[in-house]
Design a protein around this motif. Structure first.
Motif, PDB file in Angstrom:
ATOM      1  N   ASN A 179       0.716  -1.190  -0.113  1.00  0.00           N
ATOM      2  CA  ASN A 179       0.011   0.041   0.004  1.00  0.00           C
ATOM      3  C   ASN A 179       0.950   1.152  -0.005  1.00  0.00           C
ATOM      4  N   GLN A 180       2.085   1.252   0.754  1.00  0.00           N
ATOM      5  CA  GLN A 180       3.003   2.367   0.661  1.00  0.00           C
ATOM      6  C   GLN A 180       3.312   2.608  -0.727  1.00  0.00           C
ATOM      7  N   LYS A 181       3.799   1.554  -1.608  1.00  0.00           N
ATOM      8  CA  LYS A 181       4.207   1.644  -2.812  1.00  0.00           C
ATOM      9  C   LYS A 181       3.197   2.146  -3.589  1.00  0.00           C
ATOM     10  N   TYR A 182       1.914   1.814  -3.239  1.00  0.00           N
ATOM     11  CA  TYR A 182       1.004   2.473  -4.333  1.00  0.00           C
ATOM     12  C   TYR A 182       0.735   3.984  -3.678  1.00  0.00           C
ATOM     13  N   GLN A 183       0.875   4.419  -2.503  1.00  0.00           N
ATOM     14  CA  GLN A 183       0.975   5.833  -2.291  1.00  0.00           C
ATOM     15  C   GLN A 183       1.936   6.701  -2.910  1.00  0.00           C
ATOM     16  N   GLU A 184       3.162   5.956  -2.886  1.00  0.00           N
ATOM     17  CA  GLU A 184       4.312   6.694  -3.569  1.00  0.00           C
ATOM     18  C   GLU A 184       4.034   6.911  -5.054  1.00  0.00           C
ATOM     19  N   PHE A 185       3.532   5.962  -5.640  1.00  0.00           N
ATOM     20  CA  PHE A 185       3.152   6.044  -7.241  1.00  0.00           C
ATOM     21  C   PHE A 185       1.980   7.099  -7.304  1.00  0.00           C
ATOM     22  N   ILE A 186       0.881   7.199  -6.550  1.00  0.00           N
ATOM     23  CA  ILE A 186      -0.063   8.277  -6.775  1.00  0.00           C
ATOM     24  C   ILE A 186       0.594   9.362  -6.258  1.00  0.00           C
ATOM     25  N   GLY A 187       1.321   9.802  -5.343  1.00  0.00           N
ATOM     26  CA  GLY A 187       1.872  11.053  -5.164  1.00  0.00           C
ATOM     27  C   GLY A 187       2.811  11.481  -6.180  1.00  0.00           C
ATOM     28  N   GLU A 188       3.482  10.550  -6.750  1.00  0.00           N
ATOM     29  CA  GLU A 188       4.259  10.947  -7.872  1.00  0.00           C
ATOM     30  C   GLU A 188       3.423  11.349  -9.292  1.00  0.00           C
ATOM     31  N   TYR A 189       2.745  10.279  -9.696  1.00  0.00           N
ATOM     32  CA  TYR A 189       2.155  10.574 -10.943  1.00  0.00           C
ATOM     33  C   TYR A 189       0.807  11.208 -10.902  1.00  0.00           C
ATOM     34  N   SER A 190       0.360  11.659  -9.831  1.00  0.00           N
ATOM     35  CA  SER A 190      -1.086  12.624  -9.986  1.00  0.00           C
ATOM     36  C   SER A 190      -0.405  13.915 -10.407  1.00  0.00           C
ATOM     37  N   GLN A 191       0.711  14.017  -9.814  1.00  0.00           N
ATOM     38  CA  GLN A 191       1.147  15.527 -10.229  1.00  0.00           C
ATOM     39  C   GLN A 191       1.861  15.494 -11.711  1.00  0.00           C
ATOM     40  N   LYS A 192       2.329  14.407 -12.129  1.00  0.00           N
ATOM     41  CA  LYS A 192       2.724  14.474 -13.260  1.00  0.00           C
ATOM     42  C   LYS A 192       1.632  14.406 -14.383  1.00  0.00           C
ATOM     43  N   TYR A 193       0.732  13.805 -14.032  1.00  0.00           N
ATOM     44  CA  TYR A 193      -0.723  13.617 -14.888  1.00  0.00           C
ATOM     45  C   TYR A 193      -1.232  15.099 -15.108  1.00  0.00           C
ATOM     46  N   VAL A 194      -1.387  15.743 -14.002  1.00  0.00           N
ATOM     47  CA  VAL A 194      -1.763  17.326 -14.220  1.00  0.00           C
ATOM     48  C   VAL A 194      -0.948  18.001 -15.059  1.00  0.00           C
ATOM     49  N   ILE A 195       0.249  18.039 -14.989  1.00  0.00           N
ATOM     50  CA  ILE A 195       1.240  18.823 -15.800  1.00  0.00           C
ATOM     51  C   ILE A 195       1.163  18.442 -17.273  1.00  0.00           C
ATOM     52  N   ASP A 196       1.376  17.285 -17.534  1.00  0.00           N
ATOM     53  CA  ASP A 196       1.551  16.518 -18.928  1.00  0.00           C
ATOM     54  C   ASP A 196       0.033  16.866 -19.665  1.00  0.00           C
ATOM     55  N   ARG A 197      -0.914  16.626 -19.042  1.00  0.00           N
ATOM     56  CA  ARG A 197      -2.467  16.923 -19.408  1.00  0.00           C
ATOM     57  C   ARG A 197      -2.612  18.608 -19.927  1.00  0.00           C
ATOM     58  N   ASN A 198      -2.020  19.374 -19.065  1.00  0.00           N
ATOM     59  CA  ASN A 198      -1.756  20.707 -19.564  1.00  0.00           C
ATOM     60  C   ASN A 198      -1.094  20.941 -20.503  1.00  0.00           C
ATOM     61  N   LYS A 199       0.290  20.440 -20.676  1.00  0.00           N
ATOM     62  CA  LYS A 199       1.029  20.455 -21.992  1.00  0.00           C
ATOM     63  C   LYS A 199       0.372  20.154 -23.107  1.00  0.00           C
ATOM     64  N   ILE A 200      -0.213  18.868 -22.975  1.00  0.00           N
ATOM     65  CA  ILE A 200      -0.866  18.158 -24.318  1.00  0.00           C
ATOM     66  C   ILE A 200      -1.984  19.149 -24.913  1.00  0.00           C
ATOM     67  N   GLN A 201      -2.893  19.508 -23.831  1.00  0.00           N
ATOM     68  CA  GLN A 201      -3.844  20.551 -24.425  1.00  0.00           C
ATOM     69  C   GLN A 201      -3.569  21.962 -25.051  1.00  0.00           C
ATOM     70  N   LYS A 202      -2.411  22.406 -24.643  1.00  0.00           N
ATOM     71  CA  LYS A 202      -1.592  23.666 -25.235  1.00  0.00           C
ATOM     72  C   LYS A 202      -0.802  23.356 -26.345  1.00  0.00           C
ATOM     73  N   GLY A 203      -0.525  22.148 -26.526  1.00  0.00           N
ATOM     74  CA  GLY A 203       0.335  21.757 -27.758  1.00  0.00           C
ATOM     75  C   GLY A 203       1.689  21.916 -27.366  1.00  0.00           C
ATOM     76  N   HIS A 204       2.021  21.655 -26.008  1.00  0.00           N
ATOM     77  CA  HIS A 204       3.400  22.111 -25.859  1.00  0.00           C
ATOM     78  C   HIS A 204       4.285  20.543 -25.423  1.00  0.00           C
ATOM     79  N   MET A 205       3.777  19.373 -26.031  1.00  0.00           N
ATOM     80  CA  MET A 205       4.264  18.262 -25.823  1.00  0.00           C
ATOM     81  C   MET A 205       4.346  17.506 -27.048  1.00  0.00           C
ATOM     82  N   THR A 206       5.506  17.112 -27.524  1.00  0.00           N
ATOM     83  CA  THR A 206       5.535  16.571 -28.620  1.00  0.00           C
ATOM     84  C   THR A 206       5.190  15.023 -28.960  1.00  0.00           C
ATOM     85  N   ASP A 207       4.922  14.411 -29.869  1.00  0.00           N
ATOM     86  CA  ASP A 207       4.729  13.052 -29.954  1.00  0.00           C
ATOM     87  C   ASP A 207       5.672  11.906 -29.398  1.00  0.00           C
ATOM     88  N   ALA A 208       6.945  12.278 -29.412  1.00  0.00           N
ATOM     89  CA  ALA A 208       8.047  11.484 -29.117  1.00  0.00           C
ATOM     90  C   ALA A 208       7.864  11.793 -27.426  1.00  0.00           C
TER      91      ALA A 208
END
Length: 291
Positions: A179-208
């Motif tokens: 469960n602690q490993k899941y907590q660490e995954f959620i803590g790291e990737y929930s933040q990355k998800y928000v950042i990358d979603r905004n980048k993709i919506q603004k066209g600031h992230m390449t396909d690569a």
């Protein structure tokens, strides 16, 4: 990130959906995106070939690799578990696997333990492994693969006490640690998800870049297959984070999926077209091969 492990991720998430075969040049090109050099990729795929995960094929002067039957089964098992959002309903029975493997083949014993963990087994006591999953066919495959029928016993049984089924779980797995490993995954990737979603919506992230992030996401989430036994809901603690992590993974994956796939297809198709041209030249250079 381990080269061999990354190759497994690429087969599972991409290559297996595109004919299951890839030219070594394309594989090297994809792994370059993650900092792996030509030599490490060739060494890793060669090891996988010797271990029976992939099979090699020579077409002209080019080497291609496809998953073996064993590799296909492993990838299918992994995909079903990775993209499963909810635990399966429990049949109320425990799978019990016991072994007494001679010391002279202890290398098999070590490999077997890894395979049992992958299949959702935990150690209730020394050489006694239990699982709440319906994995009978996987167990039979293991017995045949390692040729250990004389040394093992396999049972399907109901627990009759004197304690509750949860007591078996507590003896066999450290769910707090998982469960602690899941907590660490959620803590790291929930933040990355928000950042990358905004980048993709603004066209600031390449396909690569999306390809790299989607592959890293699957690669990291896939590690839970080696620690989480996939227990049914009835046996999980009240504050289990596996479902939360699965939902986050699913949403993040969907956000990256389309641009990541565009990049994969562009490299994959470009290599196919190049190789087809090379094959045409080969035929022209050797007209005696035309029937």
């Amino acid at each position: 990130m381990n080269t061999r492990s990354m190759i497994f991720t690429l087969y599972g998430d991409y290559i297996s959906h595109y004919g299951n075969k890839i030219w070594i040049g394309s594989l090297i090109r994809f792994l370059h995106e993650f900092g792996h050099n030509d030599q490490s990729v060739r060494a890793a795929i060669s090891r996988m070939n010797k271990q029976g995960w992939v099979q090699a094929e020579k077409i002209g002067n080019k080497s291609y690799y496809s998953l073996s039957d064993r590799g296909v089964r492993r990838i299918e098992e992994a995909s079903q578990r990775i993209f499963k959002l909810k635990p399966e309903k429990w049949d109320g029975k425990w799978r019990i696997f016991m072994y007494s493997i001679p010391e002279e083949i202890r290398n098999i014993r070590d490999e077997l333990r890894k395979e049992l963990v992958w299949s959702g087994f935990g150690t209730m006591s020394n050489s006694c492994w239990v699982s709440a999953n319906i994995n009978d066919s996987q167990v039979q495959d293991l017995i045949e693969k390692y040729d250990i029928a004389p040394y093992v016993d396999f049972f399907v049984a109901e627990y009759k006490g004197p304690h509750e089924d949860h007591n078996i779980v507590e003896k066999s797995w450290n769910l707090d640690e998982i469960n602690q490993k899941y907590q660490e995954f959620i803590g790291e990737y929930s933040q990355k998800y928000v950042i990358d979603r905004n980048k993709i919506q603004k066209g600031h992230m390449t396909d690569a870049e999306c390809f790299v992030e989607r592959t890293k996401l699957v690669h990291e989430y896939r590690k839970f297959l080696f620690v989480d036994p996939g227990l049914p809901e009835e046996l999980l603690p009240e504050k289990w984070l596996g479902g939360h992590a699965a939902a986050l993974f699913s949403e993040y994956y969907k956000e990256l999926a389309e641009p990541a796939l565009r990049f994969f297809e562009s490299v994959f198709q470009e290599a196919n077209e190049l190789n087809q041209k090379d094959e045409a030249y080969d035929v022209m250079d050797h007209p005696y091969m035309i029937e």
